[in-house]
Design a protein around this motif. Sequence first.
Motif, PDB file in Angstrom:
ATOM      1  N   ASP A  64       0.851  -1.195   0.000  1.00 26.52           N
ATOM      2  CA  ASP A  64       0.000   0.000   0.000  1.00 26.52           C
ATOM      3  C   ASP A  64       0.888   1.247   0.000  1.00 26.52           C
ATOM      4  O   ASP A  64       1.367   1.692   1.045  1.00 26.52           O
ATOM      5  CB  ASP A  64      -0.917  -0.024   1.223  1.00 26.52           C
ATOM      6  CG  ASP A  64      -1.989   1.050   1.127  1.00 26.52           C
ATOM      7  OD1 ASP A  64      -1.816   1.999   0.326  1.00 26.52           O
ATOM      8  OD2 ASP A  64      -2.997   0.934   1.834  1.00 26.52           O
ATOM      9  N   GLN A  65       1.070   1.826  -1.204  1.00 25.92           N
ATOM     10  CA  GLN A  65       2.015   2.944  -1.346  1.00 25.92           C
ATOM     11  C   GLN A  65       1.474   4.249  -0.771  1.00 25.92           C
ATOM     12  O   GLN A  65       2.226   5.208  -0.595  1.00 25.92           O
ATOM     13  CB  GLN A  65       2.409   3.105  -2.818  1.00 25.92           C
ATOM     14  CG  GLN A  65       3.112   1.874  -3.342  1.00 25.92           C
ATOM     15  CD  GLN A  65       3.736   2.057  -4.710  1.00 25.92           C
ATOM     16  OE1 GLN A  65       4.123   3.147  -5.121  1.00 25.92           O
ATOM     17  NE2 GLN A  65       3.853   0.963  -5.449  1.00 25.92           N
ATOM     18  N   ARG A  66       0.169   4.263  -0.446  1.00 26.16           N
ATOM     19  CA  ARG A  66      -0.382   5.468   0.184  1.00 26.16           C
ATOM     20  C   ARG A  66       0.200   5.657   1.578  1.00 26.16           C
ATOM     21  O   ARG A  66       0.210   6.746   2.111  1.00 26.16           O
ATOM     22  CB  ARG A  66      -1.912   5.361   0.283  1.00 26.16           C
ATOM     23  CG  ARG A  66      -2.592   5.215  -1.062  1.00 26.16           C
ATOM     24  CD  ARG A  66      -4.047   4.855  -0.898  1.00 26.16           C
ATOM     25  NE  ARG A  66      -4.215   3.640  -0.084  1.00 26.16           N
ATOM     26  CZ  ARG A  66      -5.370   3.081   0.199  1.00 26.16           C
ATOM     27  NH1 ARG A  66      -6.489   3.620  -0.247  1.00 26.16           N
ATOM     28  NH2 ARG A  66      -5.438   1.992   0.936  1.00 26.16           N
ATOM     29  N   GLN A  67       0.654   4.557   2.162  1.00 23.36           N
ATOM     30  CA  GLN A  67       1.110   4.624   3.558  1.00 23.36           C
ATOM     31  C   GLN A  67       2.620   4.797   3.698  1.00 23.36           C
ATOM     32  O   GLN A  67       3.123   4.940   4.802  1.00 23.36           O
ATOM     33  CB  GLN A  67       0.684   3.355   4.290  1.00 23.36           C
ATOM     34  CG  GLN A  67      -0.823   3.171   4.339  1.00 23.36           C
ATOM     35  CD  GLN A  67      -1.200   1.951   5.161  1.00 23.36           C
ATOM     36  OE1 GLN A  67      -0.592   1.665   6.178  1.00 23.36           O
ATOM     37  NE2 GLN A  67      -2.188   1.208   4.693  1.00 23.36           N
ATOM     38  N   THR A  96      -7.196   3.601  -6.422  1.00 22.15           N
ATOM     39  CA  THR A  96      -6.879   4.388  -5.223  1.00 22.15           C
ATOM     40  C   THR A  96      -5.372   4.549  -5.021  1.00 22.15           C
ATOM     41  O   THR A  96      -4.931   5.067  -3.996  1.00 22.15           O
ATOM     42  CB  THR A  96      -7.494   3.733  -3.972  1.00 22.15           C
ATOM     43  OG1 THR A  96      -6.966   2.398  -3.842  1.00 22.15           O
ATOM     44  CG2 THR A  96      -9.007   3.658  -4.068  1.00 22.15           C
ATOM     45  N   GLN A 148      -2.963   2.417  -4.409  1.00 17.60           N
ATOM     46  CA  GLN A 148      -2.166   1.566  -3.523  1.00 17.60           C
ATOM     47  C   GLN A 148      -0.980   1.045  -4.321  1.00 17.60           C
ATOM     48  O   GLN A 148       0.128   0.911  -3.819  1.00 17.60           O
ATOM     49  CB  GLN A 148      -3.009   0.402  -3.016  1.00 17.60           C
ATOM     50  CG  GLN A 148      -4.160   0.838  -2.140  1.00 17.60           C
ATOM     51  CD  GLN A 148      -5.131  -0.290  -1.886  1.00 17.60           C
ATOM     52  OE1 GLN A 148      -4.724  -1.408  -1.594  1.00 17.60           O
ATOM     53  NE2 GLN A 148      -6.415   0.003  -1.981  1.00 17.60           N
ATOM     54  N   TRP A 171       1.070  14.411  -4.979  1.00 17.94           N
ATOM     55  CA  TRP A 171       0.953  13.103  -4.308  1.00 17.94           C
ATOM     56  C   TRP A 171       2.265  12.703  -3.644  1.00 17.94           C
ATOM     57  O   TRP A 171       2.338  11.744  -2.913  1.00 17.94           O
ATOM     58  CB  TRP A 171       0.499  12.039  -5.336  1.00 17.94           C
ATOM     59  CG  TRP A 171      -0.353  10.961  -4.759  1.00 17.94           C
ATOM     60  CD1 TRP A 171      -1.673  11.042  -4.409  1.00 17.94           C
ATOM     61  CD2 TRP A 171       0.058   9.622  -4.458  1.00 17.94           C
ATOM     62  NE1 TRP A 171      -2.112   9.832  -3.919  1.00 17.94           N
ATOM     63  CE2 TRP A 171      -1.072   8.944  -3.940  1.00 17.94           C
ATOM     64  CE3 TRP A 171       1.255   8.915  -4.578  1.00 17.94           C
ATOM     65  CZ2 TRP A 171      -1.049   7.613  -3.543  1.00 17.94           C
ATOM     66  CZ3 TRP A 171       1.282   7.584  -4.179  1.00 17.94           C
ATOM     67  CH2 TRP A 171       0.145   6.940  -3.670  1.00 17.94           C
ATOM     68  N   GLN A 189       5.181  11.464  -4.857  1.00 18.69           N
ATOM     69  CA  GLN A 189       5.848  10.208  -5.225  1.00 18.69           C
ATOM     70  C   GLN A 189       7.352  10.286  -4.998  1.00 18.69           C
ATOM     71  O   GLN A 189       7.982   9.282  -4.655  1.00 18.69           O
ATOM     72  CB  GLN A 189       5.573   9.877  -6.703  1.00 18.69           C
ATOM     73  CG  GLN A 189       4.191   9.333  -6.999  1.00 18.69           C
ATOM     74  CD  GLN A 189       3.209  10.422  -7.334  1.00 18.69           C
ATOM     75  OE1 GLN A 189       3.384  11.594  -6.985  1.00 18.69           O
ATOM     76  NE2 GLN A 189       2.134  10.066  -8.027  1.00 18.69           N
ATOM     77  N   GLU A 237      -7.119  15.782  -3.398  1.00 16.43           N
ATOM     78  CA  GLU A 237      -5.723  15.332  -3.326  1.00 16.43           C
ATOM     79  C   GLU A 237      -4.756  16.522  -3.325  1.00 16.43           C
ATOM     80  O   GLU A 237      -3.577  16.374  -3.059  1.00 16.43           O
ATOM     81  CB  GLU A 237      -5.388  14.404  -4.510  1.00 16.43           C
ATOM     82  CG  GLU A 237      -6.073  13.045  -4.406  1.00 16.43           C
ATOM     83  CD  GLU A 237      -5.621  12.058  -5.471  1.00 16.43           C
ATOM     84  OE1 GLU A 237      -4.795  12.409  -6.339  1.00 16.43           O
ATOM     85  OE2 GLU A 237      -6.125  10.920  -5.446  1.00 16.43           O
TER      86      GLU A 237
END
Length: 347
Positions: free
Chosen positions: A25-28, A50, A52, A198, A200, A297
């Motif tokens: 889960d790359q959101r975290q 989403t 992730q 975001w 990244q 976002e």
Amino acid sequence: MNSIPETRDNVRALYWRDASLNILDQRQLPSTITYHRYQTATQVSDAIRTMQVRGAPAIGIAAAYGVVLAARQRHGENPQTWRAALEPDLAELARSRPTAVNLCWALERMRQVIDTLDDSDPCPALLAAAQGIHDADVAANQQMGRLGAALLEDTRGILTHCNTGSLATGGFGTALGVVRTAYSSGVRNLYATETRPWLQGARLTVWELEQDGIAATLIADSAAACLMRQGQVQWVIVGADRIAANGDTANKIGTYALAVAARHHGVRFMVVAPTATIDWNTPAGNAIEIEERAGSELLPEYYQREDSLIRAWNPVFDVTPHELIDAIVTERGVVLNPARESLSSLR
Ligand code: MRU
């Protein structure tokens, strides 16, 4: 070239184990490392939508494994009608994000395998195909790492944008694969943009590099032109979500601005992407669908109230015209000064 790049690649965005797709889960990241275990195509579509899992090659690979999960479910429901029942699953996976062509490319590859299958269990053949796409992506990245790094003579510093590493691919990375390879041949000044909104770069790229023992410097997106003006970087190296047949390249928002600034300062500009990212059916960049994501976002929470007068415009990719690109590096070779004619040599 020594063998360090292959050994410094510890992170994986996704892997297949125990009949499930496991997605980081790359959101975290970078604070929490959580792999979710998925067993349906709908879960995989949601994970892509989403973000992730994100990054053009990684979402293609995730979708390929999603087809395996869908086929297992539909064949279990009815071995005679599974192929027709699979169509909505394929459509749902294809819709999960619009800009990266790798998603539809991978689904098309899986469809070619589906077309060869009968009513017996489709899972072994489809799993082998998905794993084949995954393994081929890693091999392509290693090859692009070598080809891209070979262009970097007299380079002391590199700037990269977004995350194009193991987190964005099957492993090793595209642009970040070139960066890894350059690092192991002595290029030590590696800069990563933060990549708003975001993040990244700030959350993923520098984290991934640190996991692999590679030192890097994070900059605000708005510091890039200043960095170039000071002569700190000789190349900007980025990935791609879709390359049109004339070489125009859709990639993370901000890529175009970097290419303009690079040209102004005499810094060279490299796009690194597997040939799966080239969309031969799209003649030029203006035909590429650019994903716009929710304003939430981008907007600070304060402006997300109902009565706020402030809205956000949040396109998450832009198109860099091919005239601003010095080299496109693919696993099949390098195209310098890409344009329709020169790029078609990769077909
Ligand atoms: O929105 P994202 O994080 O999926 O965007 C990713 C990028 O723009 C990458 O540069 C691109 O997918 C290439 S990844 C090897």
